[in-house]
Each structure stands twice: as structure tokens, then as C-alpha cells.
Design an enzyme around this catalytic site. Sequence first.
Site, PDB file in Angstrom:
ATOM      1  N   ASP A 150       9.932  28.222 -84.442  1.00 52.26           N
ATOM      2  CA  ASP A 150       8.387  28.161 -84.057  1.00 52.26           C
ATOM      3  C   ASP A 150       7.750  29.186 -84.683  1.00 52.26           C
ATOM      4  OD1 ASP A 150       9.257  25.984 -82.408  1.00 52.26           O
ATOM      5  OD2 ASP A 150       9.608  27.282 -80.676  1.00 52.26           O
ATOM      6  N   HIS A 178      10.451  25.690 -75.888  1.00 47.52           N
ATOM      7  CA  HIS A 178      10.772  25.449 -77.075  1.00 47.52           C
ATOM      8  C   HIS A 178      10.812  24.037 -77.504  1.00 47.52           C
ATOM      9  CE1 HIS A 178      12.822  25.915 -81.239  1.00 47.52           C
ATOM     10  NE2 HIS A 178      13.669  25.367 -80.826  1.00 47.52           N
TER      11      HIS A 178
END
Length: 280
Positions: A150, A178
Amino acid sequence: MVSVAILGAAGGIGQPLSLLLKLNANVSKLHLYDIVNVPGVAADISHISTNAEVKSFLGAGQLSDAVSGIDLAIIPAGVPRKPGMTRDDLFKINAGIVKTLVEAIALNSPKAFIAVISNPVNSTVPIAAEVLKSKGVFDARRLFGVTSLDVVRASRFVRDLRPDVDAAALRVPVVGGHSGNTIVPLLSLASTPVSLSPEETKDLTHRIQFGGDEVVKAKDGAGSATLSMAYAGARFADSLLRAMKGESVVEPTFIALAADPEGAKEIRELGADSLEFFAV
């Protein structure tokens, strides 16, 4: 120097991750484990001219040996996400895989650091924690969910909008979780100030949150993000290895808030009183 085990080393993430860890000068021993094809992967990687010693471990019968005497276990094992697959679908399969692997680590290297890549990280990390607790070896400071992809995407996607930004040097904090909307990039706190319009911020945030879908769609059923995930996993592992040597390193990760009770207070004051895990 440390011993590192990669569990799921013959897979789409595991192979490039194994390669990148073989290149890491802080790694002295590299244990590669999988249920298929790993001897060939290990033989291939072992020819690379770095000092790390590579050993392969094939199948459940060799799992205990694979995780004995290790300092760090990295878990990319599991099935990849395919078109139409939700992270809940992944959970049904990957949860059992992670449980089995973490049980072996708990029994053979209870002090090892564990970095979980297997999705859905928001669920596999709590499962790993429960396994470690059941064995009496849980240490919140030694279990991590790898959310570095990310962060990597955030840095790269900012550069797509602002070509004058150095993506390799830029650090954009990403917090939350996530998966989809739980991924919260803090673009205003980027290491290099970046001026974005409200519309750009909205679109960029969505792209970071659902960047994995871009790859799944582009691969047209052939898999999910493997190469970029391997890079992100190797970056996280390198940060952890440097921290183990005493270096001060900052790297976002999905972690049990029990690892930092004081920091957890600040997060829970935002309204998440019962929150146990958070990417920060």
C-alpha cells in the site's frame, strides 16, 4: 547475520521474494519451504553469488526443519486472488494454511519474528496471533502483517500525478488495514509535501485502496499482484533486518495494538475502543 525462512517460496510471490532476500547482505541462511517445486527454486537461487546459504524444504514432513533455528519467517503462502474473488473467499483457504505454518514456527522457533503476507492480512494476522497465544509464545512486537505494498503504491501513484516527485524517496504513511476502504493513505503527511486538489486526492486514495484490482484485471485471471508484492515484502524484511541490528527504522505494518499500549490509546481515542489490530 540472520536466518530467514520463506514459507510458500515456490509461488508467484515466493519466488521473486526469495530472489530478493538472497541478494540481502544481512541474510546468512535462507530456508525455502513449499509443498511443491521448491527444490528447483532453491537450486536456481543458490547459484547467485551472494553469501547466503540456501536450503530447500519440501512438504509437511519437512516443515519443522524449515522453521527450526530461524530469526525471521516470511509467509506468502496461499492461493492468489482471482477475478470475482473477495478477500473473504481467500480467507476460507488461506486461514488454514497460515494456521499450520504459524503452529510450526511457535513450536520450533518461538522467538522468531513473523511477517505475514498471505491475504486477507486483516484476518490472517489475528489468526496467527491466536495460534501463538494458544502455544504461550505470543509477543505482539514480533508479529507483523505486511502492508508495505500500500505504501509502495502510494509513492508510485503520487509520481504518476506529479512526475517531478522521486517515487523511490517519497514516503506516504498508510494506516488502517490492508483491504479496500480500510486502507487509508495520509497523503497530507507525505515525506515530501505534495499539492493535490480535492478531486485528485479522492481519485488517488481510491486507486491506492483498490490498486490490487488493477493487477488482477490486467492479468486476466492469471493471478494477482506478485512482483510488486515481492518487492514490498522484501523492503519490509530489509527494514526489519536492519531494525534487528539496532538501526532506527520506520515502516508501516498491520500489528497488534498491544505492541505499543501508549500509542494504542491515541488510536482508540478516535472512537475504536475495541480495536485490537491496526496498520500504522
